[in-house]
Design an enzyme around this catalytic site. Structure first.
Site, PDB file in Angstrom:
ATOM      1  N   ASP A   1      15.930  74.877  26.405  1.00  0.00           N
ATOM      2  CA  ASP A   1      16.861  75.073  27.524  1.00  0.00           C
ATOM      3  C   ASP A   1      16.294  74.578  28.852  1.00  0.00           C
ATOM      4  OD1 ASP A   1      18.577  76.441  25.727  1.00  0.00           O
ATOM      5  OD2 ASP A   1      17.372  78.244  26.005  1.00  0.00           O
TER       6      ASP A   1
ATOM      7  N   LYS B   1      17.314  69.421  28.929  1.00  0.00           N
ATOM      8  CA  LYS B   1      17.189  68.111  28.260  1.00  0.00           C
ATOM      9  C   LYS B   1      18.545  67.425  28.155  1.00  0.00           C
ATOM     10  CE  LYS B   1      15.340  69.968  24.578  1.00  0.00           C
ATOM     11  NZ  LYS B   1      15.185  71.365  25.022  1.00  0.00           N
TER      12      LYS B   1
ATOM     13  N   GLY C   1      22.302  73.655  21.450  1.00  0.00           N
ATOM     14  CA  GLY C   1      23.676  73.436  21.896  1.00  0.00           C
ATOM     15  C   GLY C   1      23.696  73.083  23.353  1.00  0.00           C
ATOM     16  N   HIS C   2      24.532  72.144  23.700  1.00  0.00           N
ATOM     17  CA  HIS C   2      24.747  71.924  25.118  1.00  0.00           C
ATOM     18  C   HIS C   2      26.146  71.411  25.406  1.00  0.00           C
ATOM     19  CE1 HIS C   2      22.624  68.225  23.825  1.00  0.00           C
ATOM     20  NE2 HIS C   2      23.573  67.654  24.507  1.00  0.00           N
TER      21      HIS C   2
ATOM     22  N   GLN D   1      15.179  72.330  21.206  1.00  0.00           N
ATOM     23  CA  GLN D   1      14.255  73.435  21.539  1.00  0.00           C
ATOM     24  C   GLN D   1      13.110  72.926  22.428  1.00  0.00           C
ATOM     25  OE1 GLN D   1      15.082  73.322  17.805  1.00  0.00           O
ATOM     26  NE2 GLN D   1      16.921  74.341  18.502  1.00  0.00           N
TER      27      GLN D   1
HETATM   28  P1  IMP Z   1      16.195  80.021  15.131  1.00  0.00           P
HETATM   29  O1  IMP Z   1      15.888  78.627  15.540  1.00  0.00           O
HETATM   30  O2  IMP Z   1      17.672  80.327  15.105  1.00  0.00           O
HETATM   31  O3  IMP Z   1      15.507  80.424  13.853  1.00  0.00           O
HETATM   32  O4  IMP Z   1      15.607  81.002  16.261  1.00  0.00           O
HETATM   33  C1  IMP Z   1      14.204  81.166  16.451  1.00  0.00           C
HETATM   34  C2  IMP Z   1      13.876  81.345  17.930  1.00  0.00           C
HETATM   35  O5  IMP Z   1      14.124  80.135  18.611  1.00  0.00           O
HETATM   36  C3  IMP Z   1      14.719  82.399  18.653  1.00  0.00           C
HETATM   37  O6  IMP Z   1      13.922  83.021  19.627  1.00  0.00           O
HETATM   38  C4  IMP Z   1      15.808  81.583  19.307  1.00  0.00           C
HETATM   39  O7  IMP Z   1      16.352  82.246  20.439  1.00  0.00           O
HETATM   40  C5  IMP Z   1      15.029  80.349  19.696  1.00  0.00           C
HETATM   41  N1  IMP Z   1      15.873  79.152  19.813  1.00  0.00           N
HETATM   42  C6  IMP Z   1      16.386  78.413  18.799  1.00  0.00           C
HETATM   43  N2  IMP Z   1      17.083  77.367  19.293  1.00  0.00           N
HETATM   44  C7  IMP Z   1      16.986  77.438  20.629  1.00  0.00           C
HETATM   45  C8  IMP Z   1      17.459  76.602  21.692  1.00  0.00           C
HETATM   46  O8  IMP Z   1      18.116  75.575  21.489  1.00  0.00           O
HETATM   47  N3  IMP Z   1      17.124  77.002  22.946  1.00  0.00           N
HETATM   48  C9  IMP Z   1      16.371  78.101  23.199  1.00  0.00           C
HETATM   49  N4  IMP Z   1      15.911  78.904  22.251  1.00  0.00           N
HETATM   50  C10 IMP Z   1      16.205  78.577  20.969  1.00  0.00           C
END
Ligand code: IMP
Length: 422
Positions: free
Chosen positions: A12, A15, A39-40, A222
């Site tokens: 977040d 990007k 997601g954006h 991420q």
């Molecule tokens: P997962 O990717 O759904 O397994 O989540 C694992 C961790 O990564 C959690 O703390 C989510 O909130 C974080 N996370 C996953 N994708 C994003 C993103 O695009 N932005 C910020 N945090 C993310």
């Protein structure tokens, strides 16, 4: 030229905006890891587009957008994105390319993600999109790839084999009724059929494009501290969000990477659980969250907010080979009397000047701050670096010196034109 864009914090960082701007200048835009956990939103004119899987570069006519093998694809969501864009008049068949080697997220991955999270002693706060379970199957060598959905015989055998084991686990461990073979098989064969025109050998495609002198943007989802290897494990995602993931996630050779651009927020945010040494507390945290509109793009969850952490960004610069930084959301700091930068951690009387690998240290670390003056008014009106208030320029110099890479872009507002190129 092959350029990787990578987040230097916990995702977040903004990007999406940088990718949107740079997409106009390149020929290919490629996603290399993650899935619909990212997601954006991109606003063009009066229309709003929300992307989870397809690179937002698709909004730039004529650009080729690829989804690499390192991505985990929820075929149902991908079809929804394809249908939404097609309905808006975008011709995707010649411009969207998907790797047959990317793994597919199936309904049992999504359900397992949520059930595991409930059962876990230390919650991760996942997005519930099935990311971890899908990557686990990939590593366990029982995953189903997008290419498998195109082959009835192979898909049937793999799905049966998976359900045989998974339904036992669902019933015995999670007291869940499990999944019906027929309904998944029919639905996902349908997705396979519809995705067929988009399937491509991405590694070969990018190699040929590079040989012809085309410009390629490899976009990470991420951020560095959610990376499965170098992030704040276990509070991470399940993929390689660092620059190395761009090679394994697309098939582009490491010797063909020309540049890595790091994206960093002028402060820090994190969604989900896990350590966050420079986190704000109390009312100031709520104030900054509202000011920066810090709510998750995929889940809508409030993001945790904190000061800029120089140890993190310096570590990200090293791990990714970042030569240039884009600093985002500087305008959110407008009007603050003082601003802090975390320059070291203290743990059990010891001072840490570099990001520690011991997660117990990161979890218990007390931040050491350098405090600087904020600036009056807003930075958003500036057209060039020299038009920024002196305090804002001093703050950027401090970020640059402590982060260890040259700042080449500063974002001072949400629209494309609120961007200073240095
Ligand atoms: P997962 O990717 O759904 O397994 O989540 C694992 C961790 O990564 C959690 O703390 C989510 O909130 C974080 N996370 C996953 N994708 C994003 C993103 O695009 N932005 C910020 N945090 C993310």
């Amino acid at each position: 030229m092959n350029t990787i864009i990578v987040g230097t914090q916990w995702g977040d960082e903004g990007k999406g905006k940088i990718i949107d701007i740079l997409s106009g200048r390149v020929d290919y835009i490629v996603r290399y890891q993650g899935g619909s956990n990212a997601g954006h939103t991109v606003v063009v004119g009066d229309k709003q587009y929300i992307f989870h899987l397809i690179p937002s570069g698709i909004l730039h006519r004529g650009k080729i957008c690829c989804i690499g093998n390192g991505v985990v694809i929820d075929p149902k969501l991908l079809m929804e994105e394809i249908d939404g864009l097609s309905a808006s008049g975008f011709k995707l068949k010649s411009r969207l390319k998907i790797s047959a080697l990317a793994h597919a997220i199936l309904p049992y991955h999504r359900v397992l993600d949520k059930l595991r999270e409930i059962k876990r002693l230390h919650k991760i706060g996942t997005t519930g999109r099935g990311i971890g379970p899908c990557y686990s199957d990939k590593i366990n060598r029982c995953g189903i790839r997008i290419g498998d959905l195109l082959n009835r015989r192979v898909f049937e055998a793999k799905l049966r084999d998976n359900l045989k084991e998974k339904n036992e686990i669902f019933k015995k461990v999670y007291k869940h009724s499990g999944f019906n073979f027929e309904s998944i098989f029919i639905e996902y064969l349908g997705y396979g059929r519809r995705l067929t025109p988009y399937i491509s050998n991405i590694a070969l495609l990018l190699e040929k494009a590079h040989d012809k002198g085309k410009d390629i943007l490899l976009e990470g989802a991420q951020g560095t501290f959610l990376d499965i290897e170098f992030g704040t494990y276990p509070f991470v995602t399940s993929s390689s969000a660092t620059a190395g993931g761009a090679c394994t996630g697309t098939g582009v050779s490491p010797v063909k990477i020309d540049k890595v651009l790091g994206v960093t927020k002028a402060y820090t945010t994190r969604v989900g659980e896990g350590p966050f040494p420079a986190e704000f507390s109390g009312k100031f945290s709520d104030f900054m969250r509202q000011k920066g509109k810090e709510f998750g793009a995929t889940t809508g969850r409030p993001r945790r907010c904190g000061w800029f952490d120089a140890l993190m960004v310096r570590e990200a610069v090293r791990l990714n080979g970042i030569s240039e930084l884009a600093v985002m959301k500087l305008d959110v700091l407008d009007g603050l009397k003082t601003i802090k930068i975390c320059t070291a951690y203290k743990y059990k009387g010891k001072l840490f000047k570099e990001f520690p690998q011991d997660q117990e240290v990161v979890s218990g670390a007390k931040p050491v701050y350098k405090q600087v003056s904020g600036w009056p008014g807003t930075v958003t009106l500036a057209k060039a670096l020299k038009e920024l208030p002196q305090q804002a320029r001093d703050y950027l110099s401090l970020l640059q010196d402590s982060g260890g890479a040259r700042i080449s872009i500063v974002s001072i507002g949400s629209s494309r034109r609120d961007t200073i190129f240095i």
